[in-house]
Write a protein that holds these residues in place. Structure first.
Motif, PDB file in Angstrom:
ATOM      1  N   LEU A   1      47.284  34.632  29.397  1.00 57.36           N
ATOM      2  CA  LEU A   1      48.431  33.883  28.892  1.00 57.36           C
ATOM      3  C   LEU A   1      48.247  33.668  27.393  1.00 57.36           C
ATOM      4  O   LEU A   1      47.269  34.127  26.798  1.00 57.36           O
ATOM      5  CB  LEU A   1      48.533  32.536  29.622  1.00 57.36           C
ATOM      6  CG  LEU A   1      48.684  32.604  31.152  1.00 57.36           C
ATOM      7  CD1 LEU A   1      48.653  31.206  31.739  1.00 57.36           C
ATOM      8  CD2 LEU A   1      49.971  33.310  31.541  1.00 57.36           C
ATOM      9  N   SER A   2      49.159  32.958  26.782  1.00 59.93           N
ATOM     10  CA  SER A   2      49.054  32.698  25.346  1.00 59.93           C
ATOM     11  C   SER A   2      48.002  31.623  25.086  1.00 59.93           C
ATOM     12  O   SER A   2      47.653  30.826  25.960  1.00 59.93           O
ATOM     13  CB  SER A   2      50.417  32.247  24.806  1.00 59.93           C
ATOM     14  OG  SER A   2      50.830  31.062  25.448  1.00 59.93           O
ATOM     15  N   GLY A   3      47.494  31.610  23.859  1.00 62.21           N
ATOM     16  CA  GLY A   3      46.602  30.534  23.420  1.00 62.21           C
ATOM     17  C   GLY A   3      45.262  30.514  24.117  1.00 62.21           C
ATOM     18  O   GLY A   3      44.767  29.465  24.495  1.00 62.21           O
ATOM     19  N   ASN A   4      44.625  31.687  24.291  1.00 64.14           N
ATOM     20  CA  ASN A   4      43.286  31.737  24.909  1.00 64.14           C
ATOM     21  C   ASN A   4      43.262  31.093  26.296  1.00 64.14           C
ATOM     22  O   ASN A   4      42.290  30.455  26.671  1.00 64.14           O
ATOM     23  CB  ASN A   4      42.238  31.067  24.006  1.00 64.14           C
ATOM     24  CG  ASN A   4      41.796  31.990  22.886  1.00 64.14           C
ATOM     25  OD1 ASN A   4      41.770  33.213  23.057  1.00 64.14           O
ATOM     26  ND2 ASN A   4      41.458  31.431  21.739  1.00 64.14           N
ATOM     27  N   ARG A   5      44.323  31.278  27.049  1.00 67.42           N
ATOM     28  CA  ARG A   5      44.354  30.814  28.427  1.00 67.42           C
ATOM     29  C   ARG A   5      44.474  32.020  29.351  1.00 67.42           C
ATOM     30  O   ARG A   5      45.193  32.970  29.041  1.00 67.42           O
ATOM     31  CB  ARG A   5      45.517  29.834  28.655  1.00 67.42           C
ATOM     32  CG  ARG A   5      45.257  28.458  28.048  1.00 67.42           C
ATOM     33  CD  ARG A   5      46.369  27.481  28.401  1.00 67.42           C
ATOM     34  NE  ARG A   5      47.645  27.854  27.796  1.00 67.42           N
ATOM     35  CZ  ARG A   5      47.993  27.532  26.540  1.00 67.42           C
ATOM     36  NH1 ARG A   5      47.160  26.844  25.772  1.00 67.42           N
ATOM     37  NH2 ARG A   5      49.152  27.894  26.056  1.00 67.42           N
ATOM     38  N   ILE A   6      43.749  31.926  30.447  1.00 65.06           N
ATOM     39  CA  ILE A   6      43.742  33.026  31.420  1.00 65.06           C
ATOM     40  C   ILE A   6      44.165  32.458  32.777  1.00 65.06           C
ATOM     41  O   ILE A   6      43.681  31.402  33.196  1.00 65.06           O
ATOM     42  CB  ILE A   6      42.346  33.673  31.511  1.00 65.06           C
ATOM     43  CG1 ILE A   6      42.027  34.392  30.186  1.00 65.06           C
ATOM     44  CG2 ILE A   6      42.264  34.654  32.675  1.00 65.06           C
ATOM     45  CD1 ILE A   6      40.667  35.025  30.130  1.00 65.06           C
ATOM     46  N   ALA A   7      45.082  33.147  33.423  1.00 69.23           N
ATOM     47  CA  ALA A   7      45.573  32.728  34.737  1.00 69.23           C
ATOM     48  C   ALA A   7      45.027  33.664  35.814  1.00 69.23           C
ATOM     49  O   ALA A   7      44.809  34.858  35.568  1.00 69.23           O
ATOM     50  CB  ALA A   7      47.095  32.722  34.770  1.00 69.23           C
ATOM     51  N   LEU A   8      44.810  33.112  36.996  1.00 72.00           N
ATOM     52  CA  LEU A   8      44.384  33.931  38.125  1.00 72.00           C
ATOM     53  C   LEU A   8      44.943  33.332  39.406  1.00 72.00           C
ATOM     54  O   LEU A   8      45.261  32.140  39.461  1.00 72.00           O
ATOM     55  CB  LEU A   8      42.852  34.034  38.197  1.00 72.00           C
ATOM     56  CG  LEU A   8      42.054  32.749  38.453  1.00 72.00           C
ATOM     57  CD1 LEU A   8      41.859  32.480  39.945  1.00 72.00           C
ATOM     58  CD2 LEU A   8      40.684  32.849  37.785  1.00 72.00           C
ATOM     59  N   TYR A   9      45.077  34.160  40.413  1.00 72.75           N
ATOM     60  CA  TYR A   9      45.453  33.662  41.720  1.00 72.75           C
ATOM     61  C   TYR A   9      44.823  34.519  42.810  1.00 72.75           C
ATOM     62  O   TYR A   9      44.527  35.698  42.607  1.00 72.75           O
ATOM     63  CB  TYR A   9      46.978  33.599  41.893  1.00 72.75           C
ATOM     64  CG  TYR A   9      47.690  34.925  41.888  1.00 72.75           C
ATOM     65  CD1 TYR A   9      48.220  35.445  40.705  1.00 72.75           C
ATOM     66  CD2 TYR A   9      47.856  35.678  43.055  1.00 72.75           C
ATOM     67  CE1 TYR A   9      48.884  36.664  40.691  1.00 72.75           C
ATOM     68  CE2 TYR A   9      48.515  36.900  43.039  1.00 72.75           C
ATOM     69  CZ  TYR A   9      49.025  37.370  41.849  1.00 72.75           C
ATOM     70  OH  TYR A   9      49.672  38.575  41.832  1.00 72.75           O
ATOM     71  N   VAL A  10      44.597  33.896  43.957  1.00 73.91           N
ATOM     72  CA  VAL A  10      44.111  34.575  45.160  1.00 73.91           C
ATOM     73  C   VAL A  10      45.003  34.113  46.310  1.00 73.91           C
ATOM     74  O   VAL A  10      45.233  32.917  46.478  1.00 73.91           O
ATOM     75  CB  VAL A  10      42.634  34.228  45.449  1.00 73.91           C
ATOM     76  CG1 VAL A  10      42.184  34.905  46.740  1.00 73.91           C
ATOM     77  CG2 VAL A  10      41.736  34.649  44.294  1.00 73.91           C
ATOM     78  N   ALA A  11      45.524  35.071  47.085  1.00 75.46           N
ATOM     79  CA  ALA A  11      46.428  34.748  48.196  1.00 75.46           C
ATOM     80  C   ALA A  11      45.943  35.441  49.461  1.00 75.46           C
ATOM     81  O   ALA A  11      45.304  36.491  49.402  1.00 75.46           O
ATOM     82  CB  ALA A  11      47.860  35.167  47.874  1.00 75.46           C
ATOM     83  N   ASP A  12      46.259  34.840  50.609  1.00 73.37           N
ATOM     84  CA  ASP A  12      45.850  35.365  51.913  1.00 73.37           C
ATOM     85  C   ASP A  12      47.035  35.247  52.869  1.00 73.37           C
ATOM     86  O   ASP A  12      47.431  34.151  53.250  1.00 73.37           O
ATOM     87  CB  ASP A  12      44.636  34.573  52.423  1.00 73.37           C
ATOM     88  CG  ASP A  12      44.101  35.134  53.736  1.00 73.37           C
ATOM     89  OD1 ASP A  12      43.159  34.526  54.282  1.00 73.37           O
ATOM     90  OD2 ASP A  12      44.629  36.147  54.220  1.00 73.37           O
ATOM     91  N   VAL A  13      47.611  36.401  53.240  1.00 75.71           N
ATOM     92  CA  VAL A  13      48.733  36.433  54.179  1.00 75.71           C
ATOM     93  C   VAL A  13      48.168  36.457  55.599  1.00 75.71           C
ATOM     94  O   VAL A  13      47.234  37.197  55.890  1.00 75.71           O
ATOM     95  CB  VAL A  13      49.615  37.670  53.939  1.00 75.71           C
ATOM     96  CG1 VAL A  13      50.800  37.681  54.907  1.00 75.71           C
ATOM     97  CG2 VAL A  13      50.102  37.704  52.501  1.00 75.71           C
TER      98      VAL A  13
END
Length: 519
Positions: free
Chosen positions: A316-328
Motif C-alpha cells: 500500500l502507500s506510505g510504507n504499509r503492506i497489506a496481507l490476507y489469508v482466507a479459508d473456504v
C-alpha cells in the motif's frame, strides 16, 4: 397331466425375444442417463457463465461504467480499465469467448430488450487468419443491440441469469451466456455484464459423455448376451465348450476396449483438473513484496487437486503492506471458485480509488468482501479470513488486524524466545450474516520478531490414529525454533506435519505465511 414341450425353433425365438428385450432396457437406461448427464453439463456451464458474470460485475466500478456514454468515450481511462479486466477474464478462462458490458437504451420509449454497448473487449485476431473478422470486432460505446431473442439478458437488469439453451447470434458463434447486473451504491442497476461460452465447449463435453454412454451400453449388452449364451451352452458337449471359450475371449476383448476408453476419459478428466489447478495457482502471488525491514515466506498445500485456501501480500502507500489469508469450507472445484471470487473482490478494490482507501482499514475490507460474496455463496459454504495492514514506516512497527472467524496470528518474539497467539478480537465468518461488525485490533512488533498467519489445516492435521497436530504442538515448535530464519522455520513446520501424518494423506488444505521483521 401331460407336460407341454416347446419346439426347439420356438425356444430359440423366445431366447432371442428375451435378449432383444434386455438390450432395449439397457439402451433405454443409458439413454435416460445420457439425457440427465447432458442436462447436468448444460446446467454446469450455465452456472459457470453466471458465476463469472457475478464475480466480474462485483469487480467493476459502477462509476467507471456511468462515465462511458458515446463512441467518443473510447479513449477514456475508465473504458481502458474495464477492457483490461474483461480481457483478463477471457485470457484466464479458455471456455469463455466473449465478455462485454451493456446498458439499456436510454432513448425515451425504448423497450427493455433494447440495449447499447458500454464496453466491449479489444479487437483481436482470435482465429489467426491475419485479419479482424466480423465476430472479432470491438463494438464502440452506444452501439445498439437487440436482446429480444434473449429473455435471460433482458431479465439480467433485475438479477443474475443465464440462457436456458445454446442460442445463435450472428455474426457471432452459437453460445450460451450468463449475465449479472452492475449496481451502484444505491443498489440501482447501471449496466449488465455478459459472459459467452461457445456452443463448441458444450458439444465437446456432451460428446465425451455420449461416447462413454455408448461404450458402456454396448459392454452391458455384450455381458447380457454372454450370460444367455453361457446358460444355453452349459448343456452342450465339450466341443461346444471350446466354441464358448472363443466367444468368451471375444467378449473379454470388448471389455478391454471399454476399459481402455474409460482410462482415456479418466486421463482427460485429470488433465482438466490439472488445468483448473493451474488457474487456481495463478490466483496466488508469484512473488511476495520484500522490504529492507520485512520479508515473507509462504507454504500452500491442498488435500485435493483443487483447494479452498487463499492468501495474498501487496504493498500500500506510505510504507504499509497489506496481507490476507482466507479459508473456504470444503474442498474441490466449489471451494476453488469461491476463493477466486474473493481474489477478484480484493482485486476490484485495488483497481478503484474508493477501494484503495478501504484497503487501509482491515475491518472495512472484511465487511466489503462479505457484502460482495454473501448473496452468491451456497447456504452450506462459509469463509474464514484474516486481513492485516503492517506499518513499517516508524521505528516501532504496528499491525492492524481484523478477523472473520480465522485463527489469530502467532507472534514469535526474538528478544524473549517466546511464541504466543496475538490476543485479537474476531467477528463471525463471512456469509454467516449479511450485516455484521468485525472489530479491528492493533499491536506492535519489534525488529527480529516474526508473525505466523495460518489456516486451521495445520493444527487439524490428522495421523493414522486420528490425532490432531494441535495448537500446542505448533506453538512449541515456533517457540523452540523461532530464532531461525523464516525459510528454515517453514521447513521445520512442514517436516513436523509430515512426520505427524505418517502414511495418512493430507486431510485439509493448509496455508502458512510467515512475516519476518528484519533487524
Amino acid at each position: 397331466m401331460r407336460m407341454i414341450r416347446i419346439p426347439i425353433p420356438q425356444r430359440a425365438a423366445v431366447r432371442m425375444a428375451l435378449l432383444a428385450m434386455a438390450w432395449a432396457v439397457v439402451i433405454l437406461i443409458f439413454a435416460l442417463a445420457y439425457r440427465t448427464a447432458s442436462k447436468a453439463i448444460l446446467d454446469e456451464i450455465r452456472a459457470q457463465a453466471k458465476a463469472v458474470a457475478i464475480a466480474l460485475a462485483a469487480a467493476i466500478d459502477p462509476d467507471d461504467v456511468t462515465a462511458i456514454r458515446e463512441p467518443a468515450d473510447v479513449g477514456l481511462p475508465s473504458l481502458a480499465k474495464i477492457q483490461r479486466l474483461l480481457s483478463a477474464v477471457t485470457d484466464a478462462n479458455p471456455d469463455i469467448r466473449y465478455v462485454y458490458v451493456m446498458r439499456r437504451d436510454p432513448t425515451p420509449g425504448a423497450p427493455p430488450s433494447s440495449y447499447v454497448y458500454v464496453v466491449d473487449e479489444p479487437e483481436r485476431d482470435r482465429n489467426g487468419n491475419g485479419q479482424i473478422d466480423p465476430d472479432e470486432r470491438s463494438q464502440p460505446p452506444g452501439t445498439p443491440y437487440d436482446a429480444s431473442a434473449f429473455p435471460a439478458m433482458v431479465s439480467a437488469w433485475d438479477g443474475p441469469s443465464a440462457d436456458e439453451e445454446v442460442t445463435a447470434d450472428p455474426p457471432y458463434p452459437d453460445s450460451i451466456s450468463g449475465y449479472a447486473p452492475i449496481r451502484d451504491a444505491a443498489g440501482q442497476t447501471v449496466a449488465i455484464v455478459g459472459v459467452d461460452i461457445l456452443a463448441e465447449t458444450v458439444h465437446l463435453k456432451k460428446a465425451a459423455v455420449r461416447r462413454a454412454a455408448v461404450v458402456l451400453a454396448l459392454a452391458m449388452n455384450a455381458l447380457i448376451t454372454m450370460v444367455l449364451v453361457l446358460y444355453r451352452r452349459e448343456h452342450l458337449a465339450m466341443v461346444e465348450n471350446r466354441a464358448l471359450a472363443r466367444e468368451l475371449a471375444f467378449r473379454n476383448e470388448v471389455l478391454q476396449d471399454t476399459n481402455r476408453e474409460l482410462e482415456r476419459l479418466n486421463r482427460q478428466y485429470e488433465e482438466e483438473l490439472a488445468l483448473a489447478r493451474d488457474v487456481q495457482l495463478g490466483l496466488l502471488p508469484r512473488d511476495l513484496p520484500r522490504h529492507a525491514r520485512l520479508a515473507f515466506e509462504r507454504c500452500f498445500v491442498t488435500c485435493a487437486m483443487l483447494g479452498g485456501d487463499l492468501y495474498d501480500v501487496f504493498t500500500l502507500s506510505g510504507n504499509r503492506i497489506a496481507l490476507y489469508v482466507a479459508d473456504v469450507s470444503g474442498h474441490g472445484a466449489g471451494a476453488a471458485l469461491i476463493s477466486g471470487l474473493i481474489k477478484m473482490a480484493v482485486a476490484g478494490m485495488k483497481g478503484d480509488r474508493t477501494g484503495s482507501d478501504i484497503l487501509e482499514r482491515p475491518a472495512r475490507v472484511i465487511a466489503r468482501i462479505n457484502e460482495l460474496v454473501a448473496r452468491e455463496l451456497p447456504p452450506d459454504k462459509f469463509v474464514t479470513m484474516i486481513y492485516a495492514v503492517i506499518d513499517i514506516a516508524s521505528p516501532s512497527i504496528t499491525c492492524r488486524v481484523a478477523s472473520a472467524g480465522h485463527p489469530p496470528p502467532i507472534h514469535i518474539r526474538a528478544a524473549a524466545s517466546d511464541a504466543f497467539p496475538v490476543p485479537i478480537q474476531s467477528g463471525p465468518a463471512l456469509v454467516f450474516f449479511e450485516q455484521a461488525d468485525w472489530p479491528e485490533s492493533e499491536f506492535r512488533v519489534e525488529p527480529g520478531d516474526k508473525l505466523a498467519f495460518f489456516t486451521d489445516g495445520i493444527p487439524e492435521a490428522m495421523n493414522e490414529r486420528h490425532e490432531e497436530f494441535g495448537d500446542d504442538r505448533l506453538l512449541e515448535l515456533l517457540r523452540t525454533h523461532g530464532r531461525e530464519p523464516a525459510p528454515s522455520l517453514m521447513e521445520r513446520v512442514n517436516r513436523a506435519l509430515a512426520a505427524h501424518r505418517g502414511t495418512n494423506a493430507v486431510s485439509d488444505d493448509y496455508t502458512l505465511l510467515i512475516a519476518e521483521f528484519l533487524a
